[in-house]
Scaffold this motif. Structure first.
Motif, PDB file in Angstrom:
ATOM      1  N   GLN A   1       0.827  -1.219   0.000  1.00  0.00           N
ATOM      2  CA  GLN A   1       0.000   0.000   0.000  1.00  0.00           C
ATOM      3  C   GLN A   1       0.857   1.264   0.000  1.00  0.00           C
ATOM      4  OE1 GLN A   1      -2.601  -0.516   3.339  1.00  0.00           O
ATOM      5  NE2 GLN A   1      -3.763  -2.119   2.299  1.00  0.00           N
ATOM      6  N   ASP A   2       2.125   1.113   0.329  1.00  0.00           N
ATOM      7  CA  ASP A   2       3.027   2.261   0.397  1.00  0.00           C
ATOM      8  C   ASP A   2       3.868   2.329  -0.876  1.00  0.00           C
ATOM      9  OD1 ASP A   2       2.710   3.770   2.728  1.00  0.00           O
ATOM     10  OD2 ASP A   2       3.592   2.153   3.930  1.00  0.00           O
ATOM     11  N   VAL A   3       3.348   2.990  -1.897  1.00  0.00           N
ATOM     12  CA  VAL A   3       4.078   3.044  -3.159  1.00  0.00           C
ATOM     13  C   VAL A   3       5.150   4.136  -3.078  1.00  0.00           C
ATOM     14  CG1 VAL A   3       3.877   3.431  -5.655  1.00  0.00           C
ATOM     15  CG2 VAL A   3       2.073   2.212  -4.409  1.00  0.00           C
ATOM     16  N   GLY A   4       6.365   3.780  -3.493  1.00  0.00           N
ATOM     17  CA  GLY A   4       7.441   4.768  -3.562  1.00  0.00           C
ATOM     18  C   GLY A   4       8.142   5.053  -2.250  1.00  0.00           C
TER      19      GLY A   4
ATOM     20  N   ILE B   1       3.203 -10.938 -10.810  1.00  0.00           N
ATOM     21  CA  ILE B   1       2.077 -11.539 -11.519  1.00  0.00           C
ATOM     22  C   ILE B   1       0.787 -11.537 -10.684  1.00  0.00           C
ATOM     23  CG2 ILE B   1       2.483 -13.940 -10.782  1.00  0.00           C
ATOM     24  CD1 ILE B   1       1.846 -12.981 -14.401  1.00  0.00           C
ATOM     25  N   GLY B   2       0.881 -11.068  -9.420  1.00  0.00           N
ATOM     26  CA  GLY B   2      -0.244 -11.164  -8.491  1.00  0.00           C
ATOM     27  C   GLY B   2      -1.563 -10.591  -8.998  1.00  0.00           C
ATOM     28  N   LYS B   3      -1.523  -9.411  -9.635  1.00  0.00           N
ATOM     29  CA  LYS B   3      -2.786  -8.806 -10.089  1.00  0.00           C
ATOM     30  C   LYS B   3      -3.431  -9.636 -11.193  1.00  0.00           C
ATOM     31  CE  LYS B   3      -6.153  -6.146 -10.170  1.00  0.00           C
ATOM     32  NZ  LYS B   3      -7.077  -6.033  -9.007  1.00  0.00           N
TER      33      LYS B   3
ATOM     34  N   ILE C   1     -10.407 -10.447  -2.746  1.00  0.00           N
ATOM     35  CA  ILE C   1      -9.522  -9.290  -2.678  1.00  0.00           C
ATOM     36  C   ILE C   1      -9.450  -8.636  -4.053  1.00  0.00           C
ATOM     37  CG2 ILE C   1      -7.321 -10.477  -3.180  1.00  0.00           C
ATOM     38  CD1 ILE C   1      -6.398  -8.828  -0.515  1.00  0.00           C
ATOM     39  N   ASN C   2      -9.400  -7.311  -4.049  1.00  0.00           N
ATOM     40  CA  ASN C   2      -9.313  -6.573  -5.304  1.00  0.00           C
ATOM     41  C   ASN C   2      -8.359  -5.408  -5.088  1.00  0.00           C
ATOM     42  OD1 ASN C   2      -9.712  -5.547  -7.817  1.00  0.00           O
ATOM     43  ND2 ASN C   2     -11.704  -4.615  -7.361  1.00  0.00           N
ATOM     44  N   SER C   3      -7.178  -5.508  -5.655  1.00  0.00           N
ATOM     45  CA  SER C   3      -6.116  -4.554  -5.332  1.00  0.00           C
ATOM     46  C   SER C   3      -5.939  -3.525  -6.436  1.00  0.00           C
ATOM     47  CB  SER C   3      -4.791  -5.295  -5.159  1.00  0.00           C
ATOM     48  OG  SER C   3      -4.972  -6.417  -4.337  1.00  0.00           O
TER      49      SER C   3
ATOM     50  N   LEU D   1       1.209  -2.491  -7.341  1.00  0.00           N
ATOM     51  CA  LEU D   1       1.288  -3.839  -7.906  1.00  0.00           C
ATOM     52  C   LEU D   1       0.981  -4.852  -6.811  1.00  0.00           C
ATOM     53  CD1 LEU D   1       4.215  -4.975  -6.733  1.00  0.00           C
ATOM     54  CD2 LEU D   1       5.118  -3.591  -8.585  1.00  0.00           C
ATOM     55  N   VAL D   2       0.768  -6.086  -7.238  1.00  0.00           N
ATOM     56  CA  VAL D   2       0.486  -7.163  -6.290  1.00  0.00           C
ATOM     57  C   VAL D   2       1.563  -8.234  -6.439  1.00  0.00           C
ATOM     58  CG1 VAL D   2      -1.201  -8.851  -5.473  1.00  0.00           C
ATOM     59  CG2 VAL D   2      -1.993  -6.725  -6.531  1.00  0.00           C
TER      60      VAL D   2
END
Lengths: 293, 153
Positions: free
Chosen positions: A57-60, A91-93, A110-112, A138-139
């Motif tokens: 959830q913490d991008v960057g 490849i998670g998503k 789950i929907n990311s 990404l997932v």
């Protein structure tokens, strides 16, 4: 003594051969299961509260992560580099969209959020600070390494026993010797008839993992299964099954997936280059042996 | 032959060591810090039967599920499965399979090649195959969850 529990959407069975006292055996087996619990809590992409999903959830921004996540992720990224992204933990998503998005215990979906194009190069791991930074939404899917890692940690807990087998839904580490004082006999499942074996091999202090297209299919599109080529977003079907024997389950786990993605010829090459043993099966049931299996 | 396999062996052993050297995997003394997990593990060791004793403390009243270990049964075409599901603070902390009576129908094994029959020896106890899912166990888990449902809350 034998105990069976559910972890990581599969059945984990631990069996110990020993003359030690029941209490000590139970304690060690519980600690071995604790390894599965810890790795699952760290690496599950099905649970928003896992260390993995929180970190994503913490991008960057660098996020400090425990070795339960850092180590399998580091291993996965090394494999991604070695295969130039044919094996890619981002490849998670795609897996989520293919219907592999449901938590096995609670049924919650789950929907990311995600960026359109992602590769493993968007994941940065800093060994000095033990931090993970993801550069795009990404997932991460650690399906091909986390279970192996949990098996290796569990094996470490059971190492003092005369013999033990950890079987996590078909991914196996066989330690020491069986009740008869011989190496453990492990069957390799027939891809089309689940109660038949194509081969029996003897293992002691080694792991075997099998990647196959026959157990986990997409509900609506039978050509899709849970091994997906990140470049084509499709499931390779040159092989139906790929089994690898290695000193560690995380190696066997990852390279059985790599061999499955590479197919017959290149898969065999890689197995031999890495001094592993493997058995690959084509859809026509042609068996390819590598490394003297 | 190249010895590039060494790299991967070192990576794996380093990975296992990292968990231990950092003291992450609990030792006997450290276990007490991991309270919920420790307590659950203890429940399982001491209570082999389900512990649905019906007593609900004040702290539990707002929870969806009662804390404790509950048994559930599931069936599919291959047989029946019993599970013991442990719940702590509305979280499933453990699922142990207490009885596994899956059968394969005789028609599945008609016409086996001799070679395969030979391999089916009783000593073959573990089979490596593509990771099978817990699909067959979901009903059993759900059955246990139904029993744990906190009607008081």
């Amino acid at each position: 003594m034998r105990i069976t529990k559910l972890y990581m959407d599969t059945v984990v069975d631990i069996q110990v051969v020993t003359r030690k006292e029941v209490k000590e055996v139970e304690e060690k087996i519980n600690r071995a299961f604790l390894a599965f619990q810890r790795v699952e809590e760290a690496c599950s992409r099905f649970s928003p509260s896992s260390e993995l999903m929180k970190a994503c959830q913490d991008v960057g921004r660098p996020v400090e992560i425990s070795p339960y996540l850092f180590e399998p992720l580091y291993f996965a990224l090394q494999i991604a580099q070695m295969t130039n992204g044919l094996f890619d933990p981002t490849i998670g998503k795609v897996m989520e969209e293919y219907g592999f998005n449901r938590h096995y215990l609670t049924g919650s979906m789950i929907n990311s959020p995600y960026a359109e194009t992602v590769t493993y190069q968007e994941i940065l791991l800093n060994q000095a600070t033990r931090t993970l930074t993801i550069m795009k939404p990404l997932v991460i899917d650690l399906g091909a390494v986390a279970k192996g890692f949990a098996i290796d940690l569990a094996a470490r807990e059971l190492i003092d026993f005369e013999g033990f087998v950890i079987n996590a839904g078909g991914d196996i580490f066989a330690g020491g010797l069986n009740e008869m004082g011989s190496p453990w006999e492990i069957g390799i499942q027939h891809p089309y008839q689940r109660d038949l074996l194509v081969e029996t091999i003897k293992l002691s202090n080694e792991a075997i993992c099998t990647s196959g297209s026959y157990e986990r299919k997409n509900q609506t599109n039978p050509s899709l299964h849970h091994i997906v080529n990140p470049n084509t977003k499709s499931s390779p079907n040159h092989l139906v099954s790929s089994s690898i024997v290695a000193p560690f389950a995380m190696m066997a786990d990852a390279f059985s997936t790599v061999a499955f993605l590479l197919g017959e010829e290149k898969g065999k090459e890689v197995i031999e280059e890495l001094n592993l043993k493997g058995l690959l099966i084509t859809p026509e049931l042609k068996i390819i042996r590598a490394g003297g299996i | 032959m190249k010895k590039t396999d060494k790299k991967w062996i070192i990576l794996c052993s380093t990975a296992v060591a990292a968990v231990y050297s950092a003291g992450y995997l609990t030792t006997e003394n450290q276990v007490s810090i991991e309270q919920p997990i420790h307590q659950v593990a203890k429940n399982i060791q001491t209570n082999n039967k389900a512990v649905n004793d019906g007593s609900v403390s004040n702290a539990q009243k707002n929870k969806l599920y009662k804390d404790g270990t509950f048994t559930g049964t599931g069936m599919n075409r291959r047989g029946s499965i019993d599970v013991m599901v442990t719940i702590q603070n509305d979280k499933i902390t453990n699922v142990e399979i207490s009885d596994f009576a899956m059968h394969y129908s005789e028609s599945d094994i008609v016409g086996l090649p001799d070679e395969v029959l030979k391999n089916q020896g009783a000593r073959v106890i573990n089979v490596s195959g593509a990771t099978y899912s817990t699909e067959a166990f979901e009903d059993a888990v759900q059955d246990a969850l139904n029993q744990a449902f906190n009607t008081v809350g």
